[in-house]
Motif scaffolding. Structure first.
Motif, mmCIF file in Angstrom:
data_model
loop_
_atom_site.group_PDB
_atom_site.id
_atom_site.type_symbol
_atom_site.label_atom_id
_atom_site.label_comp_id
_atom_site.label_asym_id
_atom_site.label_seq_id
_atom_site.Cartn_x
_atom_site.Cartn_y
_atom_site.Cartn_z
ATOM 1 N N THR A 1 0.828 -1.220 0.025
ATOM 2 C CA THR A 1 0.017 -0.063 0.154
ATOM 3 C C THR A 1 0.783 1.333 -0.023
ATOM 4 O O THR A 1 0.515 2.021 -0.769
ATOM 5 N N VAL A 2 1.863 1.101 0.773
ATOM 6 C CA VAL A 2 2.802 2.432 0.968
ATOM 7 C C VAL A 2 3.350 2.679 -0.652
ATOM 8 O O VAL A 2 3.362 3.841 -1.146
ATOM 9 N N ARG A 3 3.628 1.410 -1.375
ATOM 10 C CA ARG A 3 4.193 1.822 -2.817
ATOM 11 C C ARG A 3 3.137 2.213 -3.514
ATOM 12 O O ARG A 3 3.565 3.015 -4.364
ATOM 13 N N ALA A 4 2.010 1.431 -3.491
ATOM 14 C CA ALA A 4 1.039 2.028 -4.436
ATOM 15 C C ALA A 4 0.666 3.414 -4.169
ATOM 16 O O ALA A 4 0.264 4.312 -5.117
ATOM 17 N N ALA A 5 0.483 3.909 -2.942
ATOM 18 C CA ALA A 5 0.081 5.286 -2.640
ATOM 19 C C ALA A 5 1.137 6.274 -3.163
ATOM 20 O O ALA A 5 0.679 7.337 -3.730
ATOM 21 N N ALA A 6 2.458 6.043 -3.046
ATOM 22 C CA ALA A 6 3.518 6.717 -3.569
ATOM 23 C C ALA A 6 3.517 6.772 -5.089
ATOM 24 O O ALA A 6 3.442 8.098 -5.478
ATOM 25 N N ALA B 1 0.770 6.608 -6.857
ATOM 26 C CA ALA B 1 -0.475 7.338 -7.342
ATOM 27 C C ALA B 1 -0.404 8.783 -6.901
ATOM 28 O O ALA B 1 -1.223 9.540 -6.859
ATOM 29 N N GLY B 2 0.729 9.154 -6.202
ATOM 30 C CA GLY B 2 1.055 10.839 -6.215
ATOM 31 C C GLY B 2 0.977 11.167 -4.455
ATOM 32 O O GLY B 2 0.831 12.508 -4.531
ATOM 33 N N ALA B 3 0.848 10.324 -3.584
ATOM 34 C CA ALA B 3 0.357 10.815 -2.159
ATOM 35 C C ALA B 3 1.911 11.082 -1.568
ATOM 36 O O ALA B 3 2.874 10.485 -1.858
ATOM 37 N N ALA B 4 1.742 11.955 -0.633
ATOM 38 C CA ALA B 4 2.805 11.871 0.296
ATOM 39 C C ALA B 4 2.360 10.824 1.567
ATOM 40 O O ALA B 4 1.082 10.677 1.874
ATOM 41 N N VAL B 5 3.423 10.153 1.963
ATOM 42 C CA VAL B 5 2.992 8.913 2.747
ATOM 43 C C VAL B 5 3.810 9.164 4.176
ATOM 44 O O VAL B 5 5.000 9.504 4.090
ATOM 45 N N ALA B 6 2.912 8.581 5.315
ATOM 46 C CA ALA B 6 3.771 8.406 6.487
ATOM 47 C C ALA B 6 3.404 6.918 6.841
ATOM 48 O O ALA B 6 2.548 6.399 6.726
ATOM 49 N N VAL B 7 4.723 6.157 6.953
ATOM 50 C CA VAL B 7 4.473 4.805 7.336
ATOM 51 C C VAL B 7 4.740 4.531 8.920
ATOM 52 O O VAL B 7 5.903 5.038 9.439
ATOM 53 N N LEU B 8 3.684 3.893 9.572
ATOM 54 C CA LEU B 8 3.817 3.940 10.875
ATOM 55 C C LEU B 8 3.596 2.164 11.191
ATOM 56 O O LEU B 8 2.902 1.479 10.607
ATOM 57 N N ASP B 9 4.516 1.825 12.217
ATOM 58 C CA ASP B 9 4.665 0.258 11.970
ATOM 59 C C ASP B 9 5.620 0.032 13.663
ATOM 60 O O ASP B 9 6.365 0.721 13.747
ATOM 61 N N ALA B 10 5.399 -1.042 13.954
ATOM 62 C CA ALA B 10 5.992 -1.626 15.515
ATOM 63 C C ALA B 10 7.450 -1.925 14.927
ATOM 64 O O ALA B 10 8.316 -1.693 15.625
ATOM 65 N N ASP B 11 7.540 -2.286 13.802
ATOM 66 C CA ASP B 11 8.871 -2.386 13.190
ATOM 67 C C ASP B 11 9.518 -1.298 12.663
ATOM 68 O O ASP B 11 9.290 -0.649 11.441
ATOM 69 N N GLY B 12 10.217 -0.289 13.334
ATOM 70 C CA GLY B 12 10.699 0.878 12.993
ATOM 71 C C GLY B 12 11.694 0.867 11.792
ATOM 72 O O GLY B 12 11.584 1.691 11.005
ATOM 73 N N ASP B 13 12.659 -0.262 11.701
ATOM 74 C CA ASP B 13 13.429 -0.135 10.828
ATOM 75 C C ASP B 13 12.826 -0.758 9.368
ATOM 76 O O ASP B 13 13.148 0.240 8.319
ATOM 77 N N GLY B 14 11.857 -1.573 9.451
ATOM 78 C CA GLY B 14 10.908 -1.677 8.220
ATOM 79 C C GLY B 14 10.432 -0.330 7.848
ATOM 80 O O GLY B 14 10.171 -0.231 6.521
ATOM 81 N N ALA B 15 9.694 0.397 8.701
ATOM 82 C CA ALA B 15 8.866 1.511 8.278
ATOM 83 C C ALA B 15 9.583 2.459 7.714
ATOM 84 O O ALA B 15 9.575 3.239 6.591
ATOM 85 N N ALA B 16 11.013 2.745 8.158
ATOM 86 C CA ALA B 16 12.192 3.496 7.758
ATOM 87 C C ALA B 16 12.294 2.961 5.975
ATOM 88 O O ALA B 16 12.388 3.857 5.164
ATOM 89 N N ARG B 17 12.438 1.984 6.026
ATOM 90 C CA ARG B 17 12.862 1.226 4.618
ATOM 91 C C ARG B 17 11.624 1.469 3.638
ATOM 92 O O ARG B 17 11.772 1.826 2.585
#
Length: 253
Positions: free
Chosen positions: A29-34, A36-52
């Motif tokens: 979903t992060v990839r698809a939203a990006a 599609a033109g969105a600005a995206v914030a990724v929130l996750d318990a896996d902080g390193d995975g969210a950063a990636r």
């Protein structure tokens, strides 16, 4: 719109938060939203995975940030959504994908209270906390909140007692939120996919096999798993203004 190439500009100018965006459906979903033109914030318990995941979105040309959050801890949820709103300059859509699956293939007589509490905390209390604090930021008249549920607990039972109960409860939560928030111009949906090929699902199938589910049944489920990208496409569509006329629960394959 296909699962791989969302329509260019569908989310142009939209600020989208993906909760649980480090892997599986959330990462797709992060990839698809990006794209599609969105600005995206990724929130996750896996902080390193969210950063990636955020770095991947930036590689697609999208503004993106990442914040670690345990969705069962209210202070962390509030702080992460506040930070995302600051980073993005506001929030137009929150897509809640985070969840866990435990107890597959386990007889109800063998489901202990700690396992039940763990699944309910992540899969039901977590979405409640996200909705509670997202509502402070979602754009009135144009905001969207989508909670990713499951066909399990809505159209059919689950192989896991706590998982099925949590997803049924999430569906009821979304219906109630829709009643409260629609008058404020905030759309609320539950997106209910079937079995999707994610790391979470693969671990669940391993657990089902270990708990005695027949190997041929596990193989049958594995052979029919859907793609995370197809669910991501539906989430992007729901987050877009073109879906303003859509209401209620949405099911995907």
């Amino acid at each position: 719109m296909t699962g791989d190439v969302p329509s260019a500009g569908l989310l142009a100018g939209r600020r989208v938060v993906v909760v649980g965006g480090a892997s599986g459906i959330g990462l797709a979903t992060v990839r698809a939203a990006a794209r599609a033109g969105a600005a995206v914030a990724v929130l996750d318990a896996d902080g390193d995975g969210a950063a990636r995941a955020a770095a991947g979105a930036r590689a697609e040309g999208a503004p993106a940030c990442a914040h670690r959050v345990d969705v069962t801890v209210e202070a962390q949820v509030a702080a992460a959504l506040d930070a995302a709103a600051t980073d993005l300059g506001g929030i137009d859509a929150v897509l809640h994908v985070a969840g866990i699956m435990r107890g597959q293939g386990r007889d109800v007589r063998d489901v202990d209270a700690d396992l039940w509490a763990q699944v309910i905390a992540v899969n039901l209390t977590g979405p409640f906390l996200v909705a509670k604090h997202a509502t402070r930021h979602l754009t009135p008249g144009a905001g969207v909140l989508v909670l990713v549920g499951s066909k399990a607990g809505v159209l059919t039972g689950s192989g896991s007692v706590p998982y099925g109960a949590s997803k049924g409860g999430l569906h009821g939560l979304a219906l109630t939120l829709d009643r409260q928030l629609r008058p404020r111009g905030i759309r609320v949906h539950t997106l209910c996919p079937g079995d999707i090929d994610t790391p979470l699902m693969r671990r669940s199938l391993d657990e089902a096999r270990a708990n005695g589910t027949a190997a041929d049944r596990v193989a049958e489920i594995a052979a029919a798993l859907g793609r995370p990208e197809d669910v991501a496409s539906a989430l992007v569509l729901l987050a877009a203004p073109v879906s303003d006329g859509v209401v209620g629960t949405v099911h995907t394959g």
